[in-house]
Design an enzyme around this catalytic site. Structure first.
Site, PDB file in Angstrom:
ATOM      1  N   TYR A   1     -69.450 -50.955  16.962  1.00 45.16           N
ATOM      2  CA  TYR A   1     -68.970 -52.329  16.764  1.00 45.16           C
ATOM      3  C   TYR A   1     -69.363 -53.167  17.974  1.00 45.16           C
ATOM      4  CZ  TYR A   1     -66.051 -55.971  14.745  1.00 45.16           C
ATOM      5  OH  TYR A   1     -65.601 -57.137  14.192  1.00 45.16           O
TER       6      TYR A   1
ATOM      7  N   LYS B   1     -68.119 -43.360 -12.213  1.00 49.07           N
ATOM      8  CA  LYS B   1     -69.563 -43.587 -12.126  1.00 49.07           C
ATOM      9  C   LYS B   1     -70.036 -43.412 -10.688  1.00 49.07           C
ATOM     10  CE  LYS B   1     -73.242 -44.797 -14.512  1.00 49.07           C
ATOM     11  NZ  LYS B   1     -73.399 -46.061 -15.227  1.00 49.07           N
TER      12      LYS B   1
END
Length: 762
Positions: A39, A94
């Site tokens: 970060y 999915k």
């Protein structure tokens, strides 16, 4: 087919952590430095690189492996318009399939919007996040407009899987079914019952394969779609027929060659099937209840070629055969679209795969041995591990050739290996073992020739060029087993050690064994009797130079096999004991575990030999041994029992091998955690090193240790047991070994035999 109850399904989805997918970090994150790189401030640098060159986003982020599965919940899995949030379990499912079959990361996104334009605007705004868009469960006709717009406005692959996934798989099935039936696609008459998104897309793809438009009759809920019908959508109007002789499904079916149902269950009668032409092809794809049952169709027409959407019948049309690999290939070349060329490439790759010999894992899952191209098998099974290589490679190549790829793949063999490694089908380690063995194939005797797994492994090893197999067993029995499993033994040598024509070999081997073990009480007569046993005969073949290596263990108890190995082969003169090792290929790296099979309660002397053997074996695999000798105590904190024995073995090893990285006794967590070990025990000879070899204090802990890791980490590849310390390449399996396990052990045995020959030449 297992009956799924409401209670079981709800429990599955809520048990433990709710849902089916999660986000997992892929970079180190345990230190302040890691977090600063991940970060602020470190993350600014890749941001600026992407700002200067947008394509760098594929280099510095997961965009190139990230697909959005997006729905508005208007046509969910046969449930209809249940809303966006209600469709989330399907979208997560999915995502699960994308990951386990194609290694593709997924964010499922449920958009609460039914207006096509507003839905597209939402997708367009989030598209920069993703490398591809999988539209799902959106009702027709809106789905056509949505997909068409997004394909036009976005520069990443967009595919509505309900349309194109079904189309691609069924087109591959149709191509092969026509071949089995002996029919040409440009001659056949097709009836399509259903005119939704899937039906429209399927029929268009069949036309791309050569089906003539004038030979198509499409039906919706009102009957055959004719050109005089009013208020047809553009999609339906395209397939409207000028024929007036067929208005109903019954009339349409007369003289048809192919029926494709994408509608609802039990609307096709046996009489309708009987009215079709010879060798009719029926794809009844309504789920879970097909347009006609498999049993009724075969009863009406024994010559029917049948496919359904169900897994409990042959030839399942299942979208999972396509979408993970289509997106995999598209993502890997950073494609701008999924075009017609890529879809057709997937069709041909899937169709061609069904004509190849079926891998053992498929037969095991479906509990069959006879899957060969024909009426009951013209579509690959969803679990076929070759789909990721064959389909993904075909799609990637088509993307490159058609000009929609941002980056090209120049070495497709390396790409194939990367795909296999991605899903753990084949790792760099096993590829190296197999390739090395194939360069120097040796004569390998397989003891339990009639065992199905050993028989399959021998045939597979021969096909891969790893070895020249020799099977022990009754030839007639072996051939019957092979014929049942459709295995070719024509070029494989079979020896019946009990047959009359092997009397000379039995006598030769018995004489040699009796002479070698005369001081252990062996007589010629006793040795001759032992030659009727597979382990004695096979090991004597290796001992006398009639074979190079021997594989055994599927039927025989280890204690018996170990005794025979000591009597016939003997232990290398530099050791007093021998042992076995298992190799664990984990996400953290490769680990060598010893002794996992032979020595039950080793004393300090035995542990010293095991450590020596382990060091030698790790070097055999071109690795540098960093050995931790483990126990339940650390560096003398317990001075009795097994810790003391390990402590004494370490002292001996360090004295005899001052340059070897070995230390102990230590607990496993200190062995595998370098930071913890170095802080607590800075004097260790392993300081700064990553341990890759673990020597356990007894058989129970070693065997339990590697099996525990195997059970808790299904992705861990296990190779072994690998024999260490015998005079000749005699290697063991166990009754749990799969075909792949035996082939891996065979590769090790071949390399072992070749290295032994090289040593003897010097």
């Amino acid at each position: 087919m297992v009956k799924i109850t409401k209670e079981a399904a709800l429990e599955y989805h809520q048990n433990g952590r709710p849902g089916k997918i999660e986000v997992t970090p892929t970079k180190p994150h345990s230190t302040q430095t890691d977090l600063s790189l991940a970060y602020s401030p470190g993350v600014a640098y890749p941001c600026l690189e992407i700002q200067q060159n947008p394509d760098e986003v594929y280099k510095y982020t997961d965009k190139g492996n990230l697909v959005a599965v997006i729905t508005n919940g208007t046509a969910v899995l046969g449930l209809g318009d249940i809303g966006a949030m209600s469709g989330k379990p399907v979208m997560e499912g999915k995502g699960l399939l994308f990951k386990i079959y194609g290694g593709v990361d997924v964010f499922d996104i449920e958009v609460n919007e039914t207006d096509p334009d507003k839905f597209c605007e939402a997708v367009e705004k989030i598209a920069p996040t993703f490398g591809g868009i999988n539209l799902e469960d959106i009702k027709a006709p809106e789905c056509f407009a949505i997909e068409e717009r997004l394909k036009r406005t976005l520069d990443i692959p967009v595919m509505h899987d309900d349309q194109h996934g079904t189309a691609i798989i069924s087109a591959a099935g149709l191509k092969n079914a026509l071949e089995v039936a002996g029919k040409k696609i440009d001659d056949v008459r097709l009836v399509v019952n259903g005119a939704g998104a899937a039906a429209i897309s399927c029929t268009k793809l069949y036309m791309a394969l050569g089906l003539k438009k004038e030979n198509i009759l499409m039906l919706d809920s009102k009957g055959v779609i004719t050109s005089d019908r009013e208020k047809l959508t553009p999609q339906k109007a395209f397939f409207a027929t000028d024929r007036r002789d067929a208005k109903t499904l019954e009339e349409a079916m007369r003289g048809a060659d192919v029926f494709v149902g994408l509608s609802k269950g039990n609307i096709l009668s046996q009489d309708m099937i009987r009215s079709m032409n010879d060798n009719p092809i029926v794809f009844a794809l309504a789920n879970p209840v097909p347009e006609i049952s498999y049993e009724d169709a075969l009863s009406a027409r024994p010559d029917v070629l049948m496919a359904t959407g169900r897994s409990d019948y042959p030839n399942q049309i299942n979208n999972v055969i396509g979408f993970p690999y289509i997106f995999r290939g598209a993502l890997d070349v950073h494609a701008k679209a999924i075009n017609e060329e890529m879809k057709l490439a997937a069709v041909h790759a899937i169709a061609d795969l069904a004509k190849q010999a079926v891998p053992d894992i498929v037969n095991e899952v479906y509990h069959v041995n006879e899957l060969t191209f024909g009426p009951k098998y013209f579509i690959p099974k969803p679990v076929d591990p070759r789909l990721i290589t064959e389909v993904s490679m075909a799609v990637a190549k088509a993307a490159i050739d058609s000009g929609v790829a941002r980056t090209a793949i120049t070495d497709f063999e390396a790409y194939r290996n990367n795909l296999r490694q991605m899903l753990g089908q084949e790792t760099k380690l096993t590829r190296h073992l197999h390739a090395t063995a194939a360069r120097h194939p040796q004569r390998v005797v397989f003891a339990e020739g009639a065992h199905p797994n050993m028989l399959k492994a021998a045939v597979q090893a021969k096909q891969e060029g790893i070895c020249q197999p020799i099977l022990l067993g009754n030839p007639d029995r072996l051939r019957r087993v092979a014929n049942r499993m459709k295995l070719d033994l024509s070029d494989i040598k079979i020896i019946d050690m009990r047959a009359d024509n092997e009397q000379k070999h039995r006598a030769t081997y018995a004489k040699h064994l009796a002479e070698k073990r005369a001081r252990q009480g062996f007589t010629f007569e006793e040795a001759y009797d032992k030659m009727y046993e597979r382990n004695y005969f096979g090991m004597c073949m290796v001992e006398n130079g009639d074979a190079d290596a021997f594989i055994t263990g599927l039927y025989t108890r280890y204690s018996n096999t170990i005794r025979v190995a000591k009597e016939v082969i003997g232990i290398r003169p530099e050791y007093e004991h021998f042992g076995t090792m298992h190799i664990l290929n984990t996400k953290r790296g490769v680990y060598y575990i010893a002794d996992t099979l032979i020595n039950r309660h080793p004393d300090a002397g035995v542990l010293t030999d095991i450590a020596k053997l382990a060091a030698s074996s790790v070097k055999f695999f071109n690795d540098k041994p960093n050995i931790a000798m483990v126990s339940y105590s650390n560096f003398g904190t317990d001075t009795t029992g097994s810790p003391q024995r390990v402590h004494e073995a370490v002292e001996t090893m360090q004295r005899e091998f001052p340059d070897l990285a070995i230390d102990g006794e230590m607990q496993v967590n200190f062995a595998l955690n370098k930071k913890l070990r170095d802080e607590k025990y800075p004097f260790s000879r392993l300081k700064g090193k990553n341990v890759n070899t673990l020597v356990f204090p007894d058989l129970s802990s070693a065997n339990s240790g590697y099996k525990l890791l195997q059970a808790l980490s299904p992705d861990t590849e296990v190779i072994g047991p690998i024999q260490m310390g015998l005079n000749k390449p005699i290697h063991f399996t166990d009754f749990e070994c799969s075909v792949r396990d035996i082939v891996n052990i065979t590769a090790v045995a071949v390399i072992d035999a070749y290295v032994e020959k090289i040593k003897n030449r010097k």
